[in-house]
Design an enzyme around this catalytic site. Structure first.
Site, PDB file in Angstrom:
ATOM      1  N   ARG A  95      -7.489  -5.176 -29.612  1.00 12.28           N
ATOM      2  CA  ARG A  95      -8.949  -5.336 -29.677  1.00 12.28           C
ATOM      3  C   ARG A  95      -9.380  -5.984 -30.984  1.00 12.28           C
ATOM      4  NH1 ARG A  95     -10.697  -0.465 -30.847  1.00 12.28           N
ATOM      5  NH2 ARG A  95      -8.657   0.463 -31.179  1.00 12.28           N
ATOM      6  N   LYS A 141       6.154   9.978 -32.744  1.00 12.57           N
ATOM      7  CA  LYS A 141       6.880  10.670 -31.674  1.00 12.57           C
ATOM      8  C   LYS A 141       6.170  10.446 -30.340  1.00 12.57           C
ATOM      9  CE  LYS A 141       4.017  14.082 -30.397  1.00 12.57           C
ATOM     10  NZ  LYS A 141       3.721  14.724 -29.142  1.00 12.57           N
TER      11      LYS A 141
END
Lengths: 312, 312
Positions: free
Chosen positions: B37, B90
């Site tokens: 964006r 993660k």
């Protein structure tokens, strides 16, 4: 000097394959058997437990582990901690965590740990690998279709969690494709068909990705345990140059562009023990988790579909 | 000299944690943002793709990958092949096969690859690890209970294959227990509760084994996404000597034998970037697959139980 080796677990695969392959290899002397039933062959001493073996015969420096999958972790760990080199039948353990730990123990103990995947040791698989080296795959198709009622009659454990289901034979195909594929294969999609009354798949489809995919590449595997007529254990690989390799009979035969390329009698286990002798000579372990990792990854990202209940 | 670093993916976690932790660390200079964006912070240059960044700013030698899990493998691979050191949120990839391949690429490229598991970087977790070092576990209990409607409203992907379900938060607990446990943990049993209309678990129980178990040891984890009242992210560990450690608030607080042992403000991300600076200085990667491997192994050996359909 010959390596004095014992077989732990004297079942069908040990009697049919390990015993003749060991006794036929001049680098080994089959010295003892460990068998809960005190079974033996060739008049060899037999022990109920490996601990009894090690106490009685400290010069047995290697063991071939041929027990059923359950409990293999503990057995392998005990053998390594007792200072023995270990060859183990596929699959090497129930989980990836267990294999990682056994690898660490083998390193710490400076012992040789050899996870065999027997289907890979077919000469036709070695030849297929040689022909694919340096090539790119445009198409890979595994067709592993057999009748579970014929090959695993009444074996409840294969349907229980950890029993692998159709991946019990299917992991042989995965051990071949990871050996011959000229690039790493991952699971991008999977579909697991699980009978409504069971825990493990009776059928599975797997789509593979590679790190740097060839445009339009189509890499798939079909595993099916509902094959009632002719059984098939076939792998077809097509390179981007258009060469077509067909491995049939579970990796025993190879055709290239439709012509038989190699059809030696299977020598899987002779070649396994030849490699074990090399590993012992160089004090090197050989641990390959990839076939089991593909199964675990398929479970992790796979779509699970309930299918018709299965009764033996 | 400061490492010039870019953030790839400017979502909530990047803005809340990565930006202040990078700008607050004298070893780094936040140099650019990659955002589809073209979002940015602090007036930094923003690029739609990492390829545009690398072409325009060759002196940006490191990236922090904060994009959603899907597509991380391709993004990380491209960054490593472009010669950048990579820190990744993660979980590091969708499958174990992907992480293994990224590790190989990082080695081949001689780049630093750091798979962070942020929950581990709580000071209370480090203190718990210190206190457990050299001890044996008599009891371990993970209670990770939260309300999925509150934390993941309308997020369809978490219920799709590969979306991890309750293991999406649960893997944080697994990243803590693998960090603090003084011995390796494997999955011996698991029970996955999957809503009849979904593919991933809404609840799970996991029983751990260790290589050389203490008699009577009881090591379990409960993950539940149906917790409507108070939420809990707690881990209790009891040593064979009777010391009881309680990590609460997701690892932010520690009590030992009932007395608060440490309750610093969370500094997870400051500590993550301090470690990344050390890894860059020593040109060392840090890849830990254990939390994801526990999840994969739980899927592999776990019992799957269909439970009530879940609607958002």
């Amino acid at each position: 000097m010959k390596t004095r080796i014992a077989i732990i677990g004297l079942g069908k695969i040990a009697i049919d394959q390990h015993v003749p392959s060991i006794t036929g290899n001049e680098n080994f002397e089959l010295a003892a058997i460990v068998s809960g039933r005190l079974a033996t062959v060739n008049g060899l001493p037999s022990f109920r437990t490996q601990e009894e073996l090690y106490a009685a015969m400290p010069d047995v420096t290697a063991v071939a582990l041929c027990t059923p999958p359950a409990g293999r972790f503990e057995t392998t760990r005990a053998a390594l901690l007792a200072g023995r080199d270990v060859l183990i039948e596929k699959p090497p353990a129930a989980t990836l965590g267990e294999i990682a730990e056994l690898t660490t123990i083998a390193e710490d103990q400076e012992k040789v740990f050899f996870t065999t995947w027997h289907s890979r040791f077919n000469p036709a698989v070695t030849e297929a690998k040689r022909q694919l080296t340096g090539k790119r795959l445009a198409r890979l198709r595994v067709d592993w279709r057999e009748d579970v009622r014929r090959w695993h009659p009444g074996q409840a454990w294969i349907w229980q969690p950890g029993g692998f289901g159709v991946f019990d034979p299917g992991i042989n195909a995965l051990s071949i494709v990871t050996e011959i594929a000229p690039e790493p294969l991952f699971v991008s999609h999977a579909r697991l068909e699980v009978p409504s009354n069971r825990q493990t798949p009776i059928g599975a489809e797997m789509t593979f990705a590679t790190p740097d995919p060839v445009a339009g590449a189509d890499l798939t595997a079909i595993f099916d345990w509902r094959q009632e007529g002719p059984q098939s254990w076939n792998i077809t690989a097509e390179t981007t140059e258009g060469t077509v390799l067909e491995l049939t009979d579970g990796g025993a035969k190879l055709a290239v562009d439709g012509k038989p390329a190699l059809a030696e009698e299977s020598q899987e286990y002779q070649r396994i023990y030849a490699m074990f002798a090399d590993l012992l000579a160089s004090r090197t372990s050989h641990v390959d988790v990839r076939p089991l990792r593909l199964v675990a990854d398929a479970y992790l990202v796979g779509d699970r579909v309930a299918v018709e209940a299965f009764e033996d």
